[in-house]
Motif scaffolding. Structure first.
Motif, PDB file in Angstrom:
ATOM      1  N   THR A 103       0.815  -1.222   0.000  1.00 57.52           N
ATOM      2  CA  THR A 103       0.000   0.000   0.000  1.00 57.52           C
ATOM      3  C   THR A 103       0.843   1.265   0.000  1.00 57.52           C
ATOM      4  OG1 THR A 103      -0.172  -0.064   2.425  1.00 57.52           O
ATOM      5  CG2 THR A 103      -1.946  -1.106   1.158  1.00 57.52           C
ATOM      6  N   LYS A 104       2.108   1.155   0.402  1.00 56.03           N
ATOM      7  CA  LYS A 104       3.020   2.291   0.379  1.00 56.03           C
ATOM      8  C   LYS A 104       4.272   1.914  -0.388  1.00 56.03           C
ATOM      9  CE  LYS A 104       1.557   4.317   4.815  1.00 56.03           C
ATOM     10  NZ  LYS A 104       2.010   4.772   6.156  1.00 56.03           N
ATOM     11  N   ASP A 105       5.000   2.921  -0.856  1.00 50.41           N
ATOM     12  CA  ASP A 105       6.226   2.653  -1.593  1.00 50.41           C
ATOM     13  C   ASP A 105       7.388   2.507  -0.606  1.00 50.41           C
ATOM     14  OD1 ASP A 105       8.111   2.478  -3.800  1.00 50.41           O
ATOM     15  OD2 ASP A 105       6.590   3.488  -4.987  1.00 50.41           O
ATOM     16  N   ASN A 106       8.621   2.432  -1.138  1.00 53.84           N
ATOM     17  CA  ASN A 106       9.744   2.106  -0.245  1.00 53.84           C
ATOM     18  C   ASN A 106      10.126   3.230   0.710  1.00 53.84           C
ATOM     19  OD1 ASN A 106      11.330   3.923  -1.740  1.00 53.84           O
ATOM     20  ND2 ASN A 106      12.482   2.312  -2.794  1.00 53.84           N
ATOM     21  N   ILE A 107       9.471   4.376   0.610  1.00 52.03           N
ATOM     22  CA  ILE A 107       9.688   5.411   1.614  1.00 52.03           C
ATOM     23  C   ILE A 107       9.240   4.911   2.997  1.00 52.03           C
ATOM     24  CG2 ILE A 107       7.452   6.524   1.229  1.00 52.03           C
ATOM     25  CD1 ILE A 107       8.872   9.217   1.714  1.00 52.03           C
ATOM     26  N   SER A 200       2.285  13.708   6.669  1.00 58.42           N
ATOM     27  CA  SER A 200       0.984  13.317   7.207  1.00 58.42           C
ATOM     28  C   SER A 200       0.593  11.926   6.695  1.00 58.42           C
ATOM     29  CB  SER A 200      -0.093  14.327   6.799  1.00 58.42           C
ATOM     30  OG  SER A 200      -0.207  14.375   5.382  1.00 58.42           O
ATOM     31  N   ASP A 201      -0.313  11.277   7.398  1.00 62.10           N
ATOM     32  CA  ASP A 201      -0.716   9.914   7.047  1.00 62.10           C
ATOM     33  C   ASP A 201      -1.326   9.824   5.653  1.00 62.10           C
ATOM     34  OD1 ASP A 201       0.178   9.028   9.471  1.00 62.10           O
ATOM     35  OD2 ASP A 201      -1.806   9.044  10.431  1.00 62.10           O
ATOM     36  N   ASP A 202      -1.949  10.902   5.195  1.00 64.30           N
ATOM     37  CA  ASP A 202      -2.608  10.872   3.894  1.00 64.30           C
ATOM     38  C   ASP A 202      -1.774  11.522   2.788  1.00 64.30           C
ATOM     39  OD1 ASP A 202      -2.759  13.449   4.809  1.00 64.30           O
ATOM     40  OD2 ASP A 202      -4.888  13.743   4.336  1.00 64.30           O
ATOM     41  N   GLU A 204       0.767  12.166  -0.286  1.00 65.68           N
ATOM     42  CA  GLU A 204       1.105  11.462  -1.523  1.00 65.68           C
ATOM     43  C   GLU A 204       2.510  10.874  -1.484  1.00 65.68           C
ATOM     44  OE1 GLU A 204      -0.359  10.607  -4.560  1.00 65.68           O
ATOM     45  OE2 GLU A 204      -2.138  10.940  -3.326  1.00 65.68           O
ATOM     46  N   TYR A 205       3.348  11.395  -0.609  1.00 65.06           N
ATOM     47  CA  TYR A 205       4.723  10.901  -0.529  1.00 65.06           C
ATOM     48  C   TYR A 205       4.780   9.405  -0.278  1.00 65.06           C
ATOM     49  CZ  TYR A 205       6.916  15.534  -0.595  1.00 65.06           C
ATOM     50  OH  TYR A 205       7.367  16.769  -0.978  1.00 65.06           O
ATOM     51  N   TRP A 206       3.807   8.859   0.467  1.00 63.40           N
ATOM     52  CA  TRP A 206       3.828   7.435   0.796  1.00 63.40           C
ATOM     53  C   TRP A 206       3.661   6.553  -0.440  1.00 63.40           C
ATOM     54  CZ3 TRP A 206       6.066   7.064   5.114  1.00 63.40           C
ATOM     55  CH2 TRP A 206       5.775   7.909   6.185  1.00 63.40           C
ATOM     56  N   HIS A 207       3.245   7.152  -1.548  1.00 63.91           N
ATOM     57  CA  HIS A 207       3.005   6.378  -2.763  1.00 63.91           C
ATOM     58  C   HIS A 207       4.100   6.581  -3.801  1.00 63.91           C
ATOM     59  CE1 HIS A 207      -0.850   5.505  -0.996  1.00 63.91           C
ATOM     60  NE2 HIS A 207      -1.108   6.800  -0.881  1.00 63.91           N
ATOM     61  N   HIS A 208       5.235   7.061  -3.332  1.00 58.77           N
ATOM     62  CA  HIS A 208       6.394   7.261  -4.203  1.00 58.77           C
ATOM     63  C   HIS A 208       7.635   6.662  -3.540  1.00 58.77           C
ATOM     64  CE1 HIS A 208       4.381  10.095  -6.970  1.00 58.77           C
ATOM     65  NE2 HIS A 208       3.743  10.529  -5.891  1.00 58.77           N
ATOM     66  N   VAL A 209       8.669   6.464  -4.349  1.00 60.70           N
ATOM     67  CA  VAL A 209       9.942   6.004  -3.799  1.00 60.70           C
ATOM     68  C   VAL A 209      10.523   7.085  -2.889  1.00 60.70           C
ATOM     69  CG1 VAL A 209      10.473   4.424  -5.679  1.00 60.70           C
ATOM     70  CG2 VAL A 209      11.141   6.826  -5.872  1.00 60.70           C
ATOM     71  N   TRP A 210      11.457   6.692  -2.026  1.00 63.61           N
ATOM     72  CA  TRP A 210      11.981   7.631  -1.021  1.00 63.61           C
ATOM     73  C   TRP A 210      12.658   8.838  -1.663  1.00 63.61           C
ATOM     74  CZ3 TRP A 210      16.963   9.206  -0.825  1.00 63.61           C
ATOM     75  CH2 TRP A 210      17.955   8.399  -1.404  1.00 63.61           C
ATOM     76  N   GLU A 211      13.191   8.648  -2.866  1.00 61.16           N
ATOM     77  CA  GLU A 211      13.868   9.755  -3.551  1.00 61.16           C
ATOM     78  C   GLU A 211      12.923  10.910  -3.862  1.00 61.16           C
ATOM     79  OE1 GLU A 211      16.322   6.091  -4.898  1.00 61.16           O
ATOM     80  OE2 GLU A 211      14.229   6.567  -4.429  1.00 61.16           O
ATOM     81  N   TYR A 212      11.635  10.620  -3.952  1.00 62.91           N
ATOM     82  CA  TYR A 212      10.667  11.665  -4.265  1.00 62.91           C
ATOM     83  C   TYR A 212      10.689  12.759  -3.205  1.00 62.91           C
ATOM     84  CZ  TYR A 212       6.275  13.444  -6.306  1.00 62.91           C
ATOM     85  OH  TYR A 212       5.320  14.205  -6.927  1.00 62.91           O
ATOM     86  N   LEU A 213      10.769  12.374  -1.937  1.00 55.38           N
ATOM     87  CA  LEU A 213      10.872  13.352  -0.842  1.00 55.38           C
ATOM     88  C   LEU A 213      12.191  14.109  -0.942  1.00 55.38           C
ATOM     89  CD1 LEU A 213       9.756  14.539   1.833  1.00 55.38           C
ATOM     90  CD2 LEU A 213      10.905  12.654   3.022  1.00 55.38           C
ATOM     91  N   TYR A 214      13.250  13.401  -1.301  1.00 58.44           N
ATOM     92  CA  TYR A 214      14.564  14.032  -1.445  1.00 58.44           C
ATOM     93  C   TYR A 214      14.565  15.100  -2.539  1.00 58.44           C
ATOM     94  CZ  TYR A 214      19.239  14.418  -3.504  1.00 58.44           C
ATOM     95  OH  TYR A 214      20.396  14.879  -4.080  1.00 58.44           O
ATOM     96  N   ILE A 215      14.061  14.754  -3.738  1.00 56.30           N
ATOM     97  CA  ILE A 215      14.177  15.694  -4.853  1.00 56.30           C
ATOM     98  C   ILE A 215      13.226  16.886  -4.705  1.00 56.30           C
ATOM     99  CG2 ILE A 215      14.999  13.908  -6.423  1.00 56.30           C
ATOM    100  CD1 ILE A 215      12.266  13.832  -7.712  1.00 56.30           C
TER     101      ILE A 215
END
Length: 260
Positions: A103-107, A200-202, A204-215
Motif C-alpha cells: 500500500t506504500k512505496d519504499n519510503i 501526514s498519514d494521507d 502522496e509521498y507514501w506512494h512514491h519512492v523515497w527519492e521523491y521526498l529528497y528531490i
C-alpha cells in the motif's frame, strides 16, 4: 570537518583514529517490494532471492558490505518476507518487516529504520555490483550514478561546480543518471528523518519512492554525485535484464529450484 584532501591522506595512511566521525555505521537493504516487473518469477520468488551467475542476489550484496567491514546490516522485507528470514542466522543481519509494502512505496521502508540512520549506505536489492563499491570510511553523502549517452528515461542529475546535486528530472539526453547505492552522512540522515516525521498519514509521498521526498527538498538535502563506470553497476528491472547478463538465469530460477 576536514578537507577532502586531508580525508584522502588520512585514509591512505590508515590513520583511522582521526576518521572516527567518517566511519560507515550501518547499511540498509530495501527488499520489501512486489517486483511486478519481474513476473513470472516473482510470483514464487522475490527478486532479491533469485540467483544471478550462481549467487543469490541479496547474499552477494550482504557479502560485499561485510567484506568492506560493515557488520550492522538491516534488510527491510515485505513481500514473501518469510523467505528472507534465513539471512538473519546465515549472515547475522537484522530483519525489519514492512507490512505495508503493498500500500506504500519504499519510503515506508526507510521510515521504519529512520532511528538507525546515520552514516548509512542505502541499497536496493535489485542492484548487482561487478566490483565491491563499498568502503568503511566515506567523506560525504552522495548518490551513485552512471553516464548514459543518447536518450534515457531514467532520473537525470544536474549538479553545480562542487558536484552537489541541484535538480533531478525524468528523462534526458547524454546525462548522468541515478543508479545504484546511496550514502547518507549523519547530517543528511538527520534532516531526511526530520522530513519523514513531518509527512501526514494521507500524504502522496507514501506512494512514491523515497527519492521523491529528497528531490522535492533539494534546498535542504544535499548529496554529491558519485560517478561509476556504467558497466560496473547493473540494475535488473525485468527478467529480460537479468537474462542479458546471465544466460542461465531462467534455468537457475525455475520454480522447482526453490521448492523441491
Amino acid at each position: 570537518m576536514i578537507t577532502r584532501s586531508d580525508f584522502d591522506k588520512l585514509l591512505r595512511n590508515q590513520q583511522y583514529k582521526e576518521l572516527t566521525s567518517y566511519k560507515v555505521e550501518n547499511a540498509v537493504i530495501l527488499a520489501a517490494g512486489l517486483s511486478k516487473r519481474f513476473l513470472p518469477i516473482s510470483e514464487y520468488c522475490p527478486k532479491g532471492l533469485t540467483k544471478v551467475k550462481g549467487e543469490i542476489l541479496i547474499e552477494r550484496q550482504i557479502r560485499q558490505l561485510q567484506e568492506a567491514g560493515i557488520q550492522e546490516i538491516y534488510v527491510v522485507v515485505g513481500y514473501k518476507k518469510e523467505l528472507f528470514f534465513y539471512l538473519k542466522d546465515k549472515f547475522n543481519i537484522i530483519i525489519v518487516e514492512n507490512d505495508q509494502y503493498n500500500t506504500k512505496d519504499n519510503i515506508e521502508s526507510l521510515n521504519l529504520v529512520k532511528k538507525i540512520l546515520g552514516n548509512t549506505y542505502i541499497c536496493s536489492v535489485d542492484n548487482y555490483y561487478i566490483n565491491n563499491p563499498f568502503q568503511l570510511y566515506e567523506y560525504k553523502g552522495y548518490y551513485s550514478s552512471i553516464h548514459v549517452d543518447g536518450y534515457t528515461d531514467e532520473w537525470c542529475i544536474d549538479i553545480d561546480n562542487m558536484d552537489i546535486i541541484q535538480s533531478v528530472n525524468i528523462g534526458g539526453h547524454d546525462a548522468d543518471i541515478m543508479m545504484g547505492y546511496v550514502y547518507f552522512d549523519r547530517m543528511f540522515s538527520k534532516q531526511y528523518s526530520a522530513l519523514l516525521s513531518e509527512i501526514s498519514d494521507d500524504s502522496e509521498y507514501w506512494h512514491h519512492v523515497w527519492e521523491y521526498l529528497y528531490i522535492h527538498n533539494l534546498d535542504k538535502l544535499h548529496l554529491e554525485i558519485r560517478r561509476h563506470k556504467s558497466e560496473l553497476i547493473l540494475e535488473f528491472d525485468s527478467v529480460d535484464d537479468a537474462i542479458k547478463f546471465d544466460k542461465s538465469f531462467l534455468k537457475n530460477n525455475q520454480f522447482d529450484s526453490f521448492y523441491i
